[in-house]
Design an enzyme around this catalytic site. Structure first.
Site, PDB file in Angstrom:
ATOM      1  N   THR A  61      50.033  12.565  69.122  1.00  0.00           N
ATOM      2  CA  THR A  61      51.444  12.302  68.840  1.00  0.00           C
ATOM      3  C   THR A  61      51.667  10.883  68.343  1.00  0.00           C
ATOM      4  O   THR A  61      52.535  10.644  67.501  1.00  0.00           O
ATOM      5  CB  THR A  61      52.293  12.549  70.102  1.00  0.00           C
ATOM      6  N   SER A 108      45.162  16.412  70.461  1.00  0.00           N
ATOM      7  CA  SER A 108      44.127  16.266  71.490  1.00  0.00           C
ATOM      8  C   SER A 108      43.642  17.589  72.067  1.00  0.00           C
ATOM      9  O   SER A 108      42.597  17.636  72.719  1.00  0.00           O
ATOM     10  CB  SER A 108      44.603  15.345  72.615  1.00  0.00           C
ATOM     11  N   THR A 141      48.299  12.926  74.081  1.00  0.00           N
ATOM     12  CA  THR A 141      48.495  12.878  75.532  1.00  0.00           C
ATOM     13  C   THR A 141      48.099  14.158  76.252  1.00  0.00           C
ATOM     14  O   THR A 141      47.869  14.133  77.464  1.00  0.00           O
ATOM     15  CB  THR A 141      49.962  12.557  75.868  1.00  0.00           C
ATOM     16  N   ASP A 142      48.018  15.283  75.539  1.00  0.00           N
ATOM     17  CA  ASP A 142      47.766  16.557  76.222  1.00  0.00           C
ATOM     18  C   ASP A 142      46.447  16.561  76.985  1.00  0.00           C
ATOM     19  O   ASP A 142      46.357  17.107  78.088  1.00  0.00           O
ATOM     20  CB  ASP A 142      47.797  17.716  75.222  1.00  0.00           C
TER      21      ASP A 142
END
Length: 375
Positions: A61, A108, A141-142
């Site tokens: 992101t 990710s 971030t995932d």
């Protein structure tokens, strides 16, 4: 005659000032030219009193974009390159000599074992140089916590390694990426950050890769360390509050230098009416290890326990974790007798990282359990 002499003199001066008095220019390939320009640019702006920080970009992101400035969910991740990320935060040049390189540019969820190995090897190579004082990895971030913990186990240096991401794309109103990146570079260049293992920086917080986890789907304060707390905070200055007690980085038993692949480790989620067929499917698909996200204290239903027991007898290592999000999965005598190991306080996704690396060293259940107790 006078005009001819002046013309000759002018030509000679032009010859000197344009550098034509040097030997003929060697023709560079486009790749070599790009590399030369990059090095020259870094050297020209480098300040000797500032730390040298290398930014390794992987997408996510923080490198996402959308046509709408109000969109925070309908964007495409991994489309902005590392140079653009750096250019968007010119203030970084006041706190560090920053250079960047693109490892990959993906969301990710598409980070796989090959990328993990590539990233860890590249970081180790860079940190072995006196010219690099710290590393910042930009990441979606995932699965950020998974990569962070993998690096926490495989980086062989006490120099700072900081993972950073954002919850809003670069094009959004009040995007959090630039501030997070600035703070990450600041932490990576701080002498106090040495020896603390891989750190995660978002939302003015500094977290240990060992304990941090994503807790919310969309909010900017999504990363928490729950019961263990943050390592530090950033409020213009950096404030470290806690020490890291678990073994990490150069003190671990793991090395990726000679690894080209990692053992397949799958995660099975426990639920009412689950069955042994879940374990059978994982074993059939080639799993060398299985992490079971059990209810409560890593509990298995009778059917799941039957499947786990069968997998162990076929040479597959099974580790019990918990789906609760907090707490220690404790050893249980009945499970231990069947070599169903306990993940300690590692959540399922981090237990998978440790188990993959443990299986590169041993298949002995007792030794693997010792790793989970130590790391």
């Amino acid at each position: 005659m006078k005009k001819q002499r002046m013309l000759v003199l002018f030509t000679a001066l032009l010859f000197v000032f344009t550098g034509c008095s040097h030997s003929p220019e060697t023709k560079e390939s486009p790749k070599e030219k790009a590399q030369t320009q990059k090095v020259s640019s870094a050297s020209a702006s480098e300040k000797k009193d500032l730390p040298n920080i290398r930014i390794l970009a992987t997408g996510g992101t923080i490198a996402g974009a959308d046509q709408s400035k109000t969109s925070t969910t309908e964007y495409k991740a991994g489309v902005v390159g590392v140079e653009s990320l750096i250019e968007a935060v010119p203030e970084m040049k006041d706190i560090a000599n920053v250079s960047g390189e693109q490892i990959v540019n993906v969301g990710s969820t598409n980070i796989d074992n090959k990328i993990l190995l590539k990233l860890a090897k590249r970081i180790n190579h860079l940190l072995a140089s006196d010219d690099v004082d710290g590393i910042v990895v930009t990441h979606g971030t995932d699965t950020l916590e998974e990569t962070a913990y993998f690096l926490n186990l495989t980086v062989k240096s006490d120099k700072p390694v900081v993972i950073v991401g954002s919850m809003r794309p670069s094009t959004a109103i009040s995007a959090d990426g630039p501030s997070n990146l600035y703070n990450a570079v600041k932490v990576a260049g701080a002498p106090e950050a040495k020896g603390k293992g891989t750190l995660v920086v978002l939302n003015d917080r500094i977290a240990s890769a060992r304990y941090v986890t994503k807790t919310n789907t969309t909010t900017t304060d999504t990363f928490k360390s729950e019961e263990m707390g943050f390592v530090g905070t950033i409020a213009d200055d950096i404030y470290f509050n806690n020490e890291i007690t678990r073994k990490h980085t150069k003190d671990t038993d793991f090395s990726v230098s000679n690894l080209d692949e990692l053992p397949q480790v799958d995660i099975i989620y426990g639920y009412q009416n689950d069955g042994s067929y879940l374990f059978d499917a994982a074993v059939k698909a080639g799993a060398k290890g299985i992490v079971f996200a059990g209810s409560g204290n890593g509990s298995l239903s009778d059917a799941a326990e039957k499947g786990a027991d069968s997998a162990v007898k076929k040479g597959v290592t099974v580790v019990r974790s918990t789906r609760t999000g907090n707490g220690v999965v404790t050893p249980n005598q009945d499970y231990a007798e069947k070599d169903l190991l306990a993940s300690n306080s590692l959540n399922p996704q981090k237990a998978r990282m440790l188990l993959m690396l443990a299986l590169t060293k041993t298949n002995d259940p007792q030794k693997i359990q010792a790793y989970f107790n130590e790391y």
